[in-house]
Design a protein around this motif. Structure first.
Motif, PDB file in Angstrom:
ATOM      1  N   GLY A   1      39.802 115.735  29.454  1.00 54.16           N
ATOM      2  CA  GLY A   1      38.741 115.565  30.460  1.00 54.16           C
ATOM      3  C   GLY A   1      38.571 114.115  30.869  1.00 54.16           C
ATOM      4  O   GLY A   1      37.740 113.804  31.705  1.00 54.16           O
ATOM      5  N   THR A   2      39.357 113.206  30.297  1.00 50.94           N
ATOM      6  CA  THR A   2      39.308 111.812  30.735  1.00 50.94           C
ATOM      7  C   THR A   2      40.067 111.696  32.050  1.00 50.94           C
ATOM      8  O   THR A   2      40.806 112.617  32.431  1.00 50.94           O
ATOM      9  CB  THR A   2      39.964 110.875  29.705  1.00 50.94           C
ATOM     10  OG1 THR A   2      41.320 111.282  29.578  1.00 50.94           O
ATOM     11  CG2 THR A   2      39.276 110.939  28.367  1.00 50.94           C
TER      12      THR A   2
ATOM     13  N   ARG B   1      44.710 113.278  35.278  1.00 54.32           N
ATOM     14  CA  ARG B   1      45.873 112.854  36.045  1.00 54.32           C
ATOM     15  C   ARG B   1      47.140 113.519  35.509  1.00 54.32           C
ATOM     16  O   ARG B   1      47.951 114.046  36.249  1.00 54.32           O
ATOM     17  CB  ARG B   1      46.010 111.336  35.933  1.00 54.32           C
ATOM     18  CG  ARG B   1      45.868 110.651  37.255  1.00 54.32           C
ATOM     19  CD  ARG B   1      46.155 109.197  37.254  1.00 54.32           C
ATOM     20  NE  ARG B   1      46.506 108.554  36.043  1.00 54.32           N
ATOM     21  CZ  ARG B   1      45.799 107.578  35.464  1.00 54.32           C
ATOM     22  NH1 ARG B   1      44.670 107.191  36.023  1.00 54.32           N
ATOM     23  NH2 ARG B   1      46.197 107.002  34.374  1.00 54.32           N
ATOM     24  N   ARG B   2      47.250 113.515  34.178  1.00 54.13           N
ATOM     25  CA  ARG B   2      48.453 114.083  33.563  1.00 54.13           C
ATOM     26  C   ARG B   2      48.516 115.592  33.800  1.00 54.13           C
ATOM     27  O   ARG B   2      49.560 116.141  34.097  1.00 54.13           O
ATOM     28  CB  ARG B   2      48.450 113.796  32.064  1.00 54.13           C
ATOM     29  CG  ARG B   2      48.829 112.371  31.761  1.00 54.13           C
ATOM     30  CD  ARG B   2      49.080 112.205  30.279  1.00 54.13           C
ATOM     31  NE  ARG B   2      48.742 110.855  29.906  1.00 54.13           N
ATOM     32  CZ  ARG B   2      47.676 110.511  29.205  1.00 54.13           C
ATOM     33  NH1 ARG B   2      46.847 111.427  28.766  1.00 54.13           N
ATOM     34  NH2 ARG B   2      47.431 109.260  28.918  1.00 54.13           N
TER      35      ARG B   2
ATOM     36  N   ARG C   1      48.758 103.691  35.466  1.00 57.98           N
ATOM     37  CA  ARG C   1      47.818 103.279  34.421  1.00 57.98           C
ATOM     38  C   ARG C   1      46.464 103.088  35.055  1.00 57.98           C
ATOM     39  O   ARG C   1      46.360 102.697  36.200  1.00 57.98           O
ATOM     40  CB  ARG C   1      48.246 101.972  33.789  1.00 57.98           C
ATOM     41  CG  ARG C   1      49.434 102.136  32.901  1.00 57.98           C
ATOM     42  CD  ARG C   1      49.744 100.820  32.256  1.00 57.98           C
ATOM     43  NE  ARG C   1      50.856 100.971  31.337  1.00 57.98           N
ATOM     44  CZ  ARG C   1      51.079 100.166  30.340  1.00 57.98           C
ATOM     45  NH1 ARG C   1      50.265  99.167  30.108  1.00 57.98           N
ATOM     46  NH2 ARG C   1      52.104 100.339  29.548  1.00 57.98           N
ATOM     47  N   GLY C   2      45.447 103.374  34.313  1.00 56.09           N
ATOM     48  CA  GLY C   2      44.107 103.184  34.864  1.00 56.09           C
ATOM     49  C   GLY C   2      43.083 103.261  33.771  1.00 56.09           C
ATOM     50  O   GLY C   2      43.415 103.475  32.607  1.00 56.09           O
ATOM     51  N   THR C   3      41.845 103.075  34.164  1.00 53.60           N
ATOM     52  CA  THR C   3      40.773 103.158  33.182  1.00 53.60           C
ATOM     53  C   THR C   3      40.688 104.590  32.694  1.00 53.60           C
ATOM     54  O   THR C   3      40.954 105.526  33.425  1.00 53.60           O
ATOM     55  CB  THR C   3      39.443 102.769  33.815  1.00 53.60           C
ATOM     56  OG1 THR C   3      39.285 103.572  34.980  1.00 53.60           O
ATOM     57  CG2 THR C   3      39.431 101.308  34.170  1.00 53.60           C
ATOM     58  N   SER C   4      40.352 104.760  31.473  1.00 49.98           N
ATOM     59  CA  SER C   4      40.262 106.101  30.907  1.00 49.98           C
ATOM     60  C   SER C   4      38.907 106.285  30.234  1.00 49.98           C
ATOM     61  O   SER C   4      38.795 106.241  29.023  1.00 49.98           O
ATOM     62  CB  SER C   4      41.396 106.295  29.915  1.00 49.98           C
ATOM     63  OG  SER C   4      41.560 107.645  29.634  1.00 49.98           O
TER      64      SER C   4
END
Lengths: 511, 162
Positions: free
Chosen positions: B11-12, B17-18, B70-73
């Motif tokens: 849920g992050t 995204r994945r 890549r990004g904030t999670s």
């Protein structure tokens, strides 16, 4: 052109059209003011009904809903700090602070006037820009149209919520869904997997109503069910009980509103420009307008602390997208936003195909629409000013009574449009797709826009390739097409640079 | 150690995204196989599978970008995830029950019943508000009847029971 004006004005000012525009306005403000319901949702639910209406009356109703909901979203944002629509999020920053300082009436009136000024200016830009642009588009062939579709889809995907990859994928998914059914050139079935119900393709109404309305209603119902013990109305009512509030002292005078002119001008300019770009929504316009207005303000330190300039900038910014968002639709047949896609669907259902020939083929209706766009703003001003005290209480309506009724309307409306239970199944399927995509934070706008432009994209690509004897280089042989590709790349670069510089990539909230 | 598939349902932002990337890749792969091995009628030019194939390629490319991005999670918003699952279940179960009810009772009656049941289910105190919920259902029935029978005459499917 001038000889058509009397007919167009007679259509626009017929009592039925005025009545439907008025009904639409009241409905739109109501829907916009209730958090959880949006103008797009209302337009989607109304689509099956406008199918059976006269074109001018149908457009009057939808324009009313659209304009009403634009302002309606700011009512709950200012009164309760709960934005009724995504476009009103920036309005809530200063609007709610103003309410807490005991000046809700001043903030609401500033929002109303700024919204009307922004909206009217944007409508005028649409009227004076769409016609010459459509004339240019008449010289486009398949290759140029293919370039236009590709650039629009890229812009739409890239500017929606700053999630480029998700947006591009959603647009591709929308194009793929549009391919289900019969191939327009050979008539052969494709992607139906032996399901007879799919041979006619996916209907526009089930997809739009399902993705925009049903998915949102289902989520709202699920949230309400989970938090059903919380009495929203009581919480909101407690918020508006403010000790020492003096309604007489809270009046917006001319001098106070005049002090916001810079913000209104900046908001209107920014909103109109951003609204005309495919994919950039009202929310992005509101935040950009807010940021720019703060820079040019003489009292920038007041922003965020209940500044009327902040309210005016955000509200004129989001409302100024209202007319401009139709420019790509009217000139090229490409819906630049979810709202424009819904209007495009309504026009198609009325037998009017959006695109460069639309203005020539349906001049009376389109000029009537231009007139409706302008007078609906004046009606909005009068009606909203009169009913502001009532509207301010709309956010207290408990969603548990509204949501099931809206869902029922969506189901019956979809059934009524085609007299087919297959469409009801598709509606639920589209609703589930919408919930799944919302859960994964995938923007829905590109999906719907991909679905709508998909057939045109395919037609222009295949025609272009046939003309070039299957040589892919033929698609970039036209100087106009090259210009469109370069223009699109330049716009993408400007926005990418701007987002990176300001760190506002997450700000733009599309549909 | 957390396996890659365990990240999918966190849920992050990264998990979402994945998960979306995996769905896209699966769809693109299945679609490409269908284009290559399915029965597609020949058409003038490159063919009627051209745009679907382009869509699959774009999806696959977007999926790869999402996987390497890549990004904030931020932490999973568990409170927001549950309603989405409830919404999906509601749509799935609700659509089956509703269509069965339509066949037996007709569109009008089934919809009014649905509105009443939904209003009751959303109520914090169903016993205390039962009258209001029934009234909401009945008044919506009157609105639907006016809209669909009087204003826009629509032929509703004949119910099985009456």
């Amino acid at each position: 052109m001038l000889e058509i004006l009397p007919d167009a004005l007679a259509l626009a000012f017929s009592p039925t059209v005025i009545l439907f525009a008025l009904i639409g306005l009241v409905l739109g403000v109501t829907v916009g003011a209730i958090p959880g319901l949006s103008g797009d949702m209302a337009i989607a639910v109304l689509l099956p009904f406008v199918f059976a209406m006269e074109p001018a009356a149908a457009l009057g109703l939808l324009v009313g809903v659209y304009k009403g909901s634009m302002f309606g979203g700011s009512i709950s944002a200012i009164t309760f700090g709960v934005p009724g629509t995504a476009g009103a999020v920036a309005t809530a920053i200063d609007g709610y602070q103003a309410t807490k300082q005991g000046k809700p009436n001043r903030a609401l009136h500033t929002a109303l006037y700024a919204s009307i000024i922004g909206d009217t200016t944007s409508d005028l830009v649409l009227i004076f820009l769409a016609v010459p642009l459509a004339a240019v588009a008449l010289s486009f062939g398949p290759v140029e149209f293919f370039a236009l579709y590709v650039v629009s889809l890229l812009l739409i995907s890239a500017l929606t919520m700053g999630k480029v990859a998700q947006g591009v994928a959603a647009a591709a998914l929308g194009v793929l869904i549009a391919m289900i059914g019969r191939d327009p050139i050979t008539g052969a079935l494709r992607l139906t997997f032996g399901v007879p119900a799919l041979s006619g393709g996916i209907g526009l109404i089930p997809l739009l109503v399902g993705v925009f309305a049903v998915s949102e209603i289902l989520l709202q119902i699920a949230r309400t069910w989970q938090h059903r013990a919380t009495r929203v109305a009581e919480r909101l009512e407690a918020q508006i009980v403010r000790a020492g509030y003096d309604p007489k002292a809270d009046r917006l005078d001319w001098a106070s509103f005049r002090s916001t002119w810079r913000s209104v001008a900046v908001g209107t300019g920014a909103g109109t420009f951003i609204g005309a770009l495919p994919g950039a929504g009202a929310s992005l316009a509101a935040f950009v307008a807010y940021g720019l207005a703060q820079r040019v303000s003489r009292r920038p330190e007041q922003f965020g602390k209940g500044s009327l300039e902040g309210v005016a900038a955000a509200e004129s910014g989001n409302s100024a997208t209202a007319g401009a968002t139709f420019i790509p639709l009217f000139a090229f047949g490409i819906p630049g936003s979810a709202t424009a896609a819904l209007f495009g669907a309504a026009l198609i259902m009325q037998g009017i195909t959006p695109g460069p020939t639309m203005l020539q083929d349906n001049m009376a209706i389109i000029y009537a629409l231009f007139a409706i766009l302008i007078y609906a703003n004046l009606m909005n001003l009068g009606v909203s000013k009169l009913l502001l005290p009532v509207y301010s209480r709309l956010a207290m309506i408990e969603p548990r009574y509204v949501l099931p009724v809206v869902l029922g309307l969506a189901i019956l409306g979809t059934y009524a449009a085609s007299n087919s239970l297959n469409d009801v199944w598709m509606l639920f399927a589209a609703g589930m797709l919408g919930v799944a995509l919302r859960s994964l934070d995938v923007p829905l706008g590109p999906l719907v826009l991909g679905f709508i432009v998909g057939p045109g994209l395919e037609r222009s690509l295949r025609q272009g390739l046939m003309l070039g004897r299957n040589d892919v280089m033929h698609l970039v042989a036209s100087p106009l097409a090259i210009g469109l590709y370069l223009g699109g790349i330049a716009l993408l670069a400007v926005f990418w640079w701007s987002f990176r510089r300001k760190g506002t990539a997450r700000v733009g909230a599309g549909p | 150690m957390t396996r890659w598939w365990q990240h999918l349902s966190t849920g992050t932002e990264a998990g979402k995204r994945r998960l979306f990337a995996v769905v896209l890749l699966t769809l693109a792969l299945a679609g490409s196989l269908h284009v290559h091995y399915g029965a597609w009628r020949p058409a003038p030019g490159i063919g009627n599978h051209l745009v679907p194939m382009m869509a699959y390629l774009v999806m696959a490319a977007a999926a790869i970008v999402l996987l390497v991005q890549r990004g904030t999670s931020p932490a999973a918003a568990a409170g927001d995830r549950a309603p989405r699952l409830v919404a999906l279940l509601l749509a799935l179960v609700g659509s089956v029950v509703y269509v069965l009810a339509v066949r037996a009772l007709g569109v009008g009656v089934a919809t009014v019943l649905g509105v009443t049941v939904a209003t009751l289910a959303l109520s914090a105190e169903p016993r205390r508000t039962i009258l209001a919920c029934v009234l909401t259902g009945l008044s919506s029935g009157v609105i639907f009847w006016l809209l669909f029978t009087r204003l826009a005459p629509i032929a509703m499917p004949a119910p099985l029971l009456f």
